[in-house]
Design a protein around this motif. Structure first.
Motif, PDB file in Angstrom:
ATOM      1  N   ALA A   1       0.850  -1.193   0.000  1.00 11.72           N
ATOM      2  CA  ALA A   1       0.000   0.000   0.000  1.00 11.72           C
ATOM      3  C   ALA A   1       0.884   1.241   0.000  1.00 11.72           C
ATOM      4  N   GLU A   2       0.362   2.325  -0.532  1.00 13.65           N
ATOM      5  CA  GLU A   2       1.165   3.545  -0.685  1.00 13.65           C
ATOM      6  C   GLU A   2       1.719   4.034   0.647  1.00 13.65           C
ATOM      7  N   ALA A   3       0.957   3.876   1.722  1.00 15.70           N
ATOM      8  CA  ALA A   3       1.395   4.360   3.031  1.00 15.70           C
ATOM      9  C   ALA A   3       2.604   3.580   3.553  1.00 15.70           C
ATOM     10  N   ASP A   4       2.805   2.366   3.083  1.00 15.23           N
ATOM     11  CA  ASP A   4       3.908   1.531   3.564  1.00 15.23           C
ATOM     12  C   ASP A   4       5.106   1.524   2.619  1.00 15.23           C
ATOM     13  N   ALA A   5       5.072   2.336   1.558  1.00 17.18           N
ATOM     14  CA  ALA A   5       6.063   2.251   0.493  1.00 17.18           C
ATOM     15  C   ALA A   5       7.366   2.968   0.854  1.00 17.18           C
ATOM     16  N   ASP A   6       8.478   2.413   0.367  1.00 13.05           N
ATOM     17  CA  ASP A   6       9.787   3.075   0.437  1.00 13.05           C
ATOM     18  C   ASP A   6      10.054   3.886  -0.825  1.00 13.05           C
ATOM     19  N   ALA A   7       9.323   3.567  -1.914  1.00 13.59           N
ATOM     20  CA  ALA A   7       9.533   4.234  -3.198  1.00 13.59           C
ATOM     21  C   ALA A   7       8.324   3.983  -4.084  1.00 13.59           C
ATOM     22  N   GLN A   8       8.261   4.733  -5.183  1.00 13.20           N
ATOM     23  CA  GLN A   8       7.226   4.546  -6.200  1.00 13.20           C
ATOM     24  C   GLN A   8       7.919   4.181  -7.515  1.00 13.20           C
ATOM     25  N   LEU A   9       7.465   3.092  -8.142  1.00 15.70           N
ATOM     26  CA  LEU A   9       8.032   2.677  -9.412  1.00 15.70           C
ATOM     27  C   LEU A   9       7.164   3.191 -10.557  1.00 15.70           C
ATOM     28  N   ALA A  10       7.751   4.005 -11.421  1.00 16.09           N
ATOM     29  CA  ALA A  10       7.063   4.443 -12.643  1.00 16.09           C
ATOM     30  C   ALA A  10       7.229   3.336 -13.680  1.00 16.09           C
ATOM     31  N   ILE A  11       6.141   2.628 -13.995  1.00 17.60           N
ATOM     32  CA  ILE A  11       6.211   1.428 -14.832  1.00 17.60           C
ATOM     33  C   ILE A  11       6.379   1.798 -16.297  1.00 17.60           C
ATOM     34  N   ASP A  12       7.387   1.211 -16.933  1.00 20.09           N
ATOM     35  CA  ASP A  12       7.607   1.386 -18.368  1.00 20.09           C
ATOM     36  C   ASP A  12       7.060   0.210 -19.169  1.00 20.09           C
ATOM     37  N   VAL A  13       7.399  -1.018 -18.752  1.00 19.35           N
ATOM     38  CA  VAL A  13       7.047  -2.223 -19.501  1.00 19.35           C
ATOM     39  C   VAL A  13       6.579  -3.303 -18.536  1.00 19.35           C
ATOM     40  N   VAL A  14       5.535  -4.029 -18.949  1.00 19.75           N
ATOM     41  CA  VAL A  14       5.050  -5.181 -18.186  1.00 19.75           C
ATOM     42  C   VAL A  14       5.180  -6.416 -19.075  1.00 19.75           C
ATOM     43  N   GLU A  15       5.837  -7.467 -18.546  1.00 14.89           N
ATOM     44  CA  GLU A  15       6.011  -8.715 -19.286  1.00 14.89           C
ATOM     45  C   GLU A  15       5.315  -9.858 -18.545  1.00 14.89           C
ATOM     46  N   PRO A  16       4.086 -10.210 -18.931  1.00 14.26           N
ATOM     47  CA  PRO A  16       3.416 -11.362 -18.314  1.00 14.26           C
ATOM     48  C   PRO A  16       3.950 -12.664 -18.905  1.00 14.26           C
ATOM     49  N   LEU A  17       4.408 -13.570 -18.031  1.00 10.67           N
ATOM     50  CA  LEU A  17       5.005 -14.819 -18.486  1.00 10.67           C
ATOM     51  C   LEU A  17       4.245 -16.041 -17.990  1.00 10.67           C
ATOM     52  N   GLY A  18       2.996 -15.837 -17.591  1.00 10.21           N
ATOM     53  CA  GLY A  18       2.184 -16.957 -17.135  1.00 10.21           C
ATOM     54  C   GLY A  18       2.347 -17.183 -15.654  1.00 10.21           C
ATOM     55  N   ALA A  19       3.404 -17.874 -15.247  1.00  7.51           N
ATOM     56  CA  ALA A  19       3.623 -18.188 -13.837  1.00  7.51           C
ATOM     57  C   ALA A  19       4.140 -16.990 -13.045  1.00  7.51           C
ATOM     58  N   GLU A  20       4.642 -15.978 -13.740  1.00 12.90           N
ATOM     59  CA  GLU A  20       5.177 -14.786 -13.086  1.00 12.90           C
ATOM     60  C   GLU A  20       5.077 -13.613 -14.049  1.00 12.90           C
ATOM     61  N   THR A  21       5.245 -12.424 -13.495  1.00 10.15           N
ATOM     62  CA  THR A  21       5.219 -11.212 -14.313  1.00 10.15           C
ATOM     63  C   THR A  21       6.446 -10.379 -13.990  1.00 10.15           C
TER      64      THR A  21
END
Length: 386
Positions: free
Chosen positions: A295-315
């Motif tokens: 959750a945002e309140a517990d975050a150490d950082a924010q990742l600005a997402i560029d690319v998402v690679e779904p691979l089935g068992a993991e992303t």
């Protein structure tokens, strides 16, 4: 079988040194993998063990015997090359038997050794075929069989799977692992593929720039890399690294980097202060699977997402930390050259987590999973458990 010991081994070509003071021992019956990027000196090291390259300085022992000046044929080694190097006009049987015939071994002994090796490697039905009638994996098994029949003290493998496709590489890794287990063979194995190294080795020797970076079991090399080069070379995707400053904060401290703040309790801050000495900067490392989506309140950082690679068992999720200078984000520190170059932050997350390119993803860097390195890229042995 026999052990192989390299003591302060060096190789120079004129004024250029390509292997610097190599110290490694391959125990009797051990499979040790030399791994590193192209040009790191691993194949040159193997060729010195084989006697195909002269040793500029240092001592090389096979068993108790100093072999610096011993010819390759008298070192009691067998080598399996990247190219299969099979005689095209000979059958599988003849290829495997050729070296024994040169030694003028009795025909009955040759036949017994060839057929035993063929059974071991699943080649019994192929003995009358010629190399052109074999698949790549079968040819490599023949090359291995040619080494096995010699019953050497030491096996040397020089990138033997590089010419095979992905599926065959997996199959041949299993073949080599079975061969090692059945023969209890001493094997020195060279590869640039860290997956081969991790899956095959009893121990891994990581090389870079002609220097030995770390030599230990696969588990130790992965979980306690000696420096940032090993941290980013072993493991796929590579470990994320960020330059951070150490800021005391009451009884604890905070690691502050481009777009991130990681709070340390006193139990962690004290050992880090002792390890850093007068320095107040270090490098924070975290494996992609250890970065937590929170959750945002517990975050150490924010990742600005560029690319998402779904691979089935993991992303896999790639991006940069928001709020930091992109040129400084996820900076690998090379343990030898201290060069810095931009790299994306990588996360490996559960595929059920909904993420899209262009979004901000709150992340946390758990204290018990982080790795810390000094300004030279060397591991800081700081307790990081709560």
């Amino acid at each position: 079988m026999a052990s192989v010991t390299l003591r302060d081994i060096e190789k120079r070509y004129g004024d250029v040194t390509v292997v610097h003071g190599m110290n490694v021992e391959v125990a009797d019956g051990e499979l040790l993998v030399l791994v590193g990027p192209s040009g790191c000196g691993k194949s040159t090291t193997l060729r010195m063990v084989a006697g195909l390259e002269t040793i500029t300085a240092g001592e090389l022992h096979i068993g108790e015997r100093l072999v610096n000046d011993v010819s390759p044929r008298d070192r009691d080694i067998a080598m399996v090359f990247q190219s299969y190097a099979l005689y095209p006009h000979m059958t599988v049987y003849e290829n495997m038997a050729f070296g024994l015939k040169i030694r003028k071994m009795a025909k009955a002994d040759i036949d017994a050794r060839v057929r035993a090796a063929a059974t071991l490697l699943g080649l019994s039905e192929l003995l009358e075929r010629r190399p052109k009638a074999l698949s790549g994996g079968q040819r490599q098994r023949v090359a291995m069989g040619r080494a096995v029949v010699r019953e050497p003290s030491v096996f040397l493998f020089d990138e033997p799977l590089s010419n095979l496709d992905a599926k065959l590489r997996v199959q041949m890794r299993l073949e080599i692992a079975r061969l090692h287990k059945r023969l209890a063979a001493t094997i020195l194995y060279v590869t640039h593929d860290q997956v081969e190294a991790m899956t095959l080795a009893d121990r891994i020797a990581v090389m870079h720039g002609g220097f030995l970076q770390q030599c230990d079991t696969p588990d130790v090399v992965y979980t306690r890399p000696a420096n940032t080069f090993v941290a980013t070379f072993i493991g796929s995707p590579a470990m994320n690294l960020w330059p951070v400053d150490f800021e005391p904060d009451g009884d604890g401290a905070t690691l502050v980097g481009p777009g991130l703040r990681v709070a340390l309790r006193a139990a962690h801050a004290g050992p880090l202060i002792e390890a850093l000495g007068d320095a107040r900067s270090c490098t924070l490392g975290l494996r992609p699977q250890d970065v937590q989506v929170v959750a945002e309140a517990d975050a150490d950082a924010q990742l600005a997402i560029d690319v998402v690679e779904p691979l089935g068992a993991e992303t896999f999720v790639y991006g940069q930390l928001a709020g930091g200078d992109p040129a400084d984000a996820a900076v690998p520190v090379d343990a030898v050259t201290a060069d810095r170059q931009q790299a994306p932050v990588v996360l490996r997350i559960d595929p059920s987590t909904a993420v899209v390119a262009g979004a901000l993803l709150p992340i946390r860097m758990p204290i018990d999973r982080i790795h810390l390195f000094d300004s030279a890229g060397l591991r800081l042995d700081v307790a990081a458990t709560p």
